[in-house]
Design a protein around this motif. Structure first.
Motif, PDB file in Angstrom:
ATOM      1  N   ILE A 137       8.492  -3.499  -1.399  1.00  0.00           N
ATOM      2  CA  ILE A 137       7.084  -4.271   0.253  1.00  0.00           C
ATOM      3  C   ILE A 137       8.088  -3.692   1.062  1.00  0.00           C
ATOM      4  O   ILE A 137       8.050  -3.950   2.472  1.00  0.00           O
ATOM      5  CB  ILE A 137       6.747  -5.374  -0.834  1.00  0.00           C
ATOM      6  N   GLU A 138       9.619  -4.371   0.978  1.00  0.00           N
ATOM      7  CA  GLU A 138      10.797  -4.392   2.162  1.00  0.00           C
ATOM      8  C   GLU A 138      10.482  -2.728   3.489  1.00  0.00           C
ATOM      9  O   GLU A 138      10.490  -3.654   4.185  1.00  0.00           O
ATOM     10  CB  GLU A 138      12.154  -4.052   1.006  1.00  0.00           C
ATOM     11  N   THR A 139      10.712  -2.222   2.606  1.00  0.00           N
ATOM     12  CA  THR A 139      10.359  -0.445   3.243  1.00  0.00           C
ATOM     13  C   THR A 139       8.924  -0.815   4.084  1.00  0.00           C
ATOM     14  O   THR A 139       9.698  -0.317   5.377  1.00  0.00           O
ATOM     15  CB  THR A 139      10.831   1.136   3.151  1.00  0.00           C
ATOM     16  N   VAL A 140       8.174  -1.105   3.623  1.00  0.00           N
ATOM     17  CA  VAL A 140       7.070  -1.124   3.614  1.00  0.00           C
ATOM     18  C   VAL A 140       6.766  -2.075   5.215  1.00  0.00           C
ATOM     19  O   VAL A 140       6.143  -1.652   6.375  1.00  0.00           O
ATOM     20  CB  VAL A 140       5.557  -0.724   3.110  1.00  0.00           C
ATOM     21  N   LEU A 141       6.988  -3.153   5.253  1.00  0.00           N
ATOM     22  CA  LEU A 141       7.108  -4.210   5.946  1.00  0.00           C
ATOM     23  C   LEU A 141       7.854  -3.627   6.820  1.00  0.00           C
ATOM     24  O   LEU A 141       7.907  -3.767   8.229  1.00  0.00           O
ATOM     25  CB  LEU A 141       7.755  -5.607   5.342  1.00  0.00           C
ATOM     26  N   ALA A 142       9.304  -3.324   6.958  1.00  0.00           N
ATOM     27  CA  ALA A 142      10.008  -2.987   7.949  1.00  0.00           C
ATOM     28  C   ALA A 142       9.534  -1.658   8.642  1.00  0.00           C
ATOM     29  O   ALA A 142       9.633  -1.909  10.293  1.00  0.00           O
ATOM     30  CB  ALA A 142      11.461  -1.300   7.476  1.00  0.00           C
ATOM     31  N   ARG A 143       8.388  -1.462   8.765  1.00  0.00           N
ATOM     32  CA  ARG A 143       7.375  -0.546   9.583  1.00  0.00           C
ATOM     33  C   ARG A 143       6.353  -0.929  10.433  1.00  0.00           C
ATOM     34  O   ARG A 143       5.871  -0.035  11.115  1.00  0.00           O
ATOM     35  CB  ARG A 143       6.811   0.836   8.766  1.00  0.00           C
ATOM     36  N   ARG A 144       6.274  -2.526  10.318  1.00  0.00           N
ATOM     37  CA  ARG A 144       5.680  -2.874  11.001  1.00  0.00           C
ATOM     38  C   ARG A 144       3.562  -3.033  11.386  1.00  0.00           C
ATOM     39  O   ARG A 144       3.688  -2.584  12.384  1.00  0.00           O
ATOM     40  CB  ARG A 144       6.172  -2.790  12.581  1.00  0.00           C
ATOM     41  N   PRO A 145       3.488  -2.563   9.825  1.00  0.00           N
ATOM     42  CA  PRO A 145       1.986  -2.315  10.419  1.00  0.00           C
ATOM     43  C   PRO A 145       1.447  -3.343  10.661  1.00  0.00           C
ATOM     44  O   PRO A 145       2.057  -4.738  10.194  1.00  0.00           O
ATOM     45  CB  PRO A 145       1.664  -1.979   7.998  1.00  0.00           C
ATOM     46  N   ASP A 146       0.062  -3.800  11.033  1.00  0.00           N
ATOM     47  CA  ASP A 146      -0.446  -4.382  11.629  1.00  0.00           C
ATOM     48  C   ASP A 146      -0.659  -5.555  10.551  1.00  0.00           C
ATOM     49  O   ASP A 146      -1.689  -6.829  10.426  1.00  0.00           O
ATOM     50  CB  ASP A 146      -1.635  -4.400  12.492  1.00  0.00           C
ATOM     51  N   GLY A 147      -1.077  -4.583   9.725  1.00  0.00           N
ATOM     52  CA  GLY A 147      -1.908  -5.585   8.312  1.00  0.00           C
ATOM     53  C   GLY A 147      -1.519  -4.148   6.965  1.00  0.00           C
ATOM     54  O   GLY A 147      -1.447  -3.603   6.530  1.00  0.00           O
ATOM     55  N   ILE A 148      -1.598  -5.174   5.424  1.00  0.00           N
ATOM     56  CA  ILE A 148      -1.137  -4.107   4.017  1.00  0.00           C
ATOM     57  C   ILE A 148      -3.017  -4.324   3.283  1.00  0.00           C
ATOM     58  O   ILE A 148      -3.578  -5.741   3.634  1.00  0.00           O
ATOM     59  CB  ILE A 148      -0.660  -4.871   3.707  1.00  0.00           C
TER      60      ILE A 148
END
Lengths: 312, 312
Positions: free
Chosen positions: A94-105
């Motif tokens: 989750i951390e690495t996903v958030l690091a990409r700054r997606p607009d939503g999950i």
DNA sequence: TTGTAGGCGTTATCAT
DNA sequence: ATGATAACGCCTACAA
């Protein structure tokens, strides 16, 4: 700045300048850089999507497909992460996903630990949970109740006069929910607890063949089997035929998913249908609406439907 | 700067400072920003993957799954774009993908127009083509020859004494390549051109049932059918059973893909196996090696294998 | 091992 | 409608 506008927001620029900019851009082979744009604007037009797996028989894959397609149509790209059916390194993932700054999950068919839920909430990002109904959602949710689906299957088979009803289930949370609903409804109807054969996902036809064998060994008189997916149900039908068991006369077989072969099996498979196209499309649409600042419904139950065919 | 190092490159920092930084980071809920990092470093650790569709029966999906998983294991994220089987807006689609500045691009089962190829080459990005063999690659390639697979099927059926051989094919480039190889080999063996029933992808079991009906109408004496996917072959088997045609005695049935139900069908399905796990993993591995500056082989033929079972 | 300076390419903001 | 300026948050390069 004018050049930037001519490309990202052409309506703010005269047609003449737009053409000039476009000509220059194509002359030098210019390709816009969303990375730089995202940094400043804080909008990446990227959606992170976490799924258990994209294995071929996965029953939620059509929903993911429809969702992805809708996002692309609306100008978003989808980053896909497979989580596996385990939970190891969930935090880190989750951390690495958030690091990409997606607009939503978007979380699909995925139970998430309390710590992970906290992290997601703390991120402030819109979160869409898809394909299940049965919890207090983190944020938005589009799905249906797997418990209710299991219950409906039990009621349906009972309504057809079946009394020795078994199930082949998978060791995976959504299947477990269907199983729970199935068991509870049978109990409510005054039937004894069903025999249950559990298999490990991803489910295959072979699970159905082998599962029926085990169930018949334990109780040769079962008169119905509810299967956690259509592919398993197909295995049960083929195994019945090999054993000279007539479907549905001697054994009713019911599936889940209404996969695209269900109607073409002999006998045609009675199953539970979920409108995956609409489910995926709605998940994407609601997410984009949330990103545009107009959140409507946060939770949407898409329901399901029993498709009565010949096998049960 | 020290804080940055403590997080992205801990080995360059004392254990003491690393701990101090980590403590501070978790206190304020800091989440690294790859977007900013990518802008300066020009490395996004993002791979763009273009597939025709992630529909559930897609025969290349296991390769995509393995590839995605390998990329994730190696620290990359995958951005998935569905291109559909058409070519509309291909240019625009590639443009927006390139605008994300992925580190590499994977094309799966996708023919690309000349203009698109030029654009990809001009980008200077490593490009991996996966799941096919039959062209001069843009850059790297991991696949197998669909023509050779079709030819091998023809030779196999001929070797089993079959002489009135038909095919159910799909209107999709890879299936067309298998068909071409199949037809060419039959001709080489001195047989007349096979009857071919064409269906639109994604292929379904129903295509097999209906297709066999059409083929038998055109020639009641066909003694073998080669199918473009296992799911179609399963439909042919079920349709044969409905019609009282014995498989393989009266009709040999051969599939493609060795999907996970192939061994569990009755009669077990003779089919063509491709090692998708290794194919996907190798595609990802070679891509990452290229990104690390050590390109080894650029083209890798994974081959295929005929799995002889009972149906042909 | 730690610190300083500057810039990656865009867009928000304000000014013209 | 167009232009000037600064800043997004990190990493490269170099210095201490």
């Amino acid at each position: 700045m004018t050049a930037s506008r001519a490309i990202s927001n052409p309506s703010m620029v005269t047609e003449a300048t737009r053409l000039k900019v476009q000509a220059a851009a194509s002359k030098i082979g210019y390709v816009q850089n969303f990375v730089a744009g995202s940094l400043k604007s804080r909008r990446s037009r990227l959606i992170a999507c976490v799924v258990p797996t994209i294995a071929s028989g996965s029953v939620f894959l059509p929903a993911v497909r429809a969702m992805t397609q809708t996002f692309e149509r609306l100008g978003y790209h989808v980053m896909l992460s497979q989580r596996g059916y385990g939970v190891a390194q969930e935090q880190e993932q989750i951390e690495t996903v958030l690091a990409r700054r997606p607009d939503g999950i978007v979380l699909t068919g995925t139970f998430v630990s309390a710590a992970a839920r906290r992290k997601l909430k703390a991120s402030g990002l819109p979160v869409m949970e898809m394909w299940d109904m049965a919890r207090s959602p983190i944020d938005m949710l589009v799905g249906f109740s797997h418990e209710a689906a299991g219950g409906a299957a039990a009621a349906y088979l009972h309504g057809k006069g079946r009394r020795r009803i078994a199930m082949i289930s998978a060791t995976e949370p959504r299947s477990a929910a269907r199983e729970a609903g199935f068991v509870a409804e049978l109990q409510r109807l005054g039937l004894p607890p069903p025999r249950i054969h559990a298999v490990a996902p991803p489910t295959r036809m072979g699970h159905g063949r082998q599962g029926l064998g085990e169930l018949l060994l334990a109780d040769p008189k079962i008169d119905a089997v509810f299967c956690t997916t259509d592919m398993v149900a197909l295995g049960v039908i083929l195994e019945s035929q090999s054993r000279g068991l007539r479907v549905p006369e001697q054994l009713a077989v019911m599936g889940f998913g209404d996969m695209d072969f269900a109607a073409d099996v002999t006998p045609a498979l009675t199953t539970i249908h979920v409108d995956n196209e609409q489910l995926g499309e709605r998940a994407a649409t609601l997410m984009v609406e949330a990103l545009d600042g107009r959140r409507s419904k946060r939770v949407s139950d898409m329901g399901f439907e029993i498709i009565e065919r010949a096998s049960a």
